[in-house]
Design a protein around this motif. Structure first.
Motif, mmCIF file in Angstrom:
data_model
loop_
_atom_site.group_PDB
_atom_site.id
_atom_site.type_symbol
_atom_site.label_atom_id
_atom_site.label_comp_id
_atom_site.label_asym_id
_atom_site.label_seq_id
_atom_site.Cartn_x
_atom_site.Cartn_y
_atom_site.Cartn_z
ATOM 1 N N LEU A 19 0.620 19.633 2.047
ATOM 2 C CA LEU A 19 1.552 19.507 0.828
ATOM 3 C C LEU A 19 1.747 18.016 0.631
ATOM 4 N N PRO A 20 1.886 17.599 -0.590
ATOM 5 C CA PRO A 20 2.502 16.463 -0.903
ATOM 6 C C PRO A 20 3.619 15.997 -0.226
ATOM 7 N N PRO A 21 4.173 14.779 0.259
ATOM 8 C CA PRO A 21 5.129 14.577 0.873
ATOM 9 C C PRO A 21 6.577 14.794 0.179
ATOM 10 N N GLU A 22 6.241 14.864 -1.407
ATOM 11 C CA GLU A 22 7.734 15.090 -1.998
ATOM 12 C C GLU A 22 8.049 16.567 -1.894
ATOM 13 N N LEU A 23 7.242 17.469 -1.382
ATOM 14 C CA LEU A 23 7.853 18.745 -1.141
ATOM 15 C C LEU A 23 8.328 18.940 0.150
ATOM 16 N N ALA A 24 8.476 18.049 1.081
ATOM 17 C CA ALA A 24 8.890 18.235 2.459
ATOM 18 C C ALA A 24 10.335 18.515 2.126
ATOM 19 N N ASN A 25 10.853 19.355 3.022
ATOM 20 C CA ASN A 25 12.348 19.965 3.166
ATOM 21 C C ASN A 25 12.730 20.667 1.808
ATOM 22 N N HIS A 26 11.639 21.391 1.223
ATOM 23 C CA HIS A 26 11.955 21.984 -0.275
ATOM 24 C C HIS A 26 11.659 23.543 0.334
#
Length: 78
Positions: A19-26
């Motif tokens: 997944l794209p890094p901007e979804l990390a910890n979501h």
């Protein structure tokens, strides 16, 4: 954010998603749908051999399009 991915499960039944890094910890809701990207004629409501029997079978005069300059006005034309 809505993200749609088409992925393939390997022969062991394993699915890996990057997944794209901007979804990390979501926190995400993941929905899996098994689908055939090419539905059969029957699934589309046609007999199994409909397209083989009809595609390219027109033997009459080529269809023509009438001049549309004098067509009825539509609501969005005003």
């Amino acid at each position: 954010m809505k993200l749609r991915l088409t992925v393939k499960v390997d022969s062991n039944g394993t699915l890996s998603l990057q997944l794209p890094p901007e979804l990390a910890n979501h926190e995400l809701d993941i929905i899996l749908c098994d689908h055939d990207p090419h539905p059969s004629p029957e699934e589309l409501g046609y007999p199994a051999d409909f397209f083989q029997k009809t595609a390219g079978q027109w033997q009459g005069e080529p269809p023509t399009r009438e001049d549309i300059q004098d067509c009825d006005a539509r609501v969005w034309d005003s």
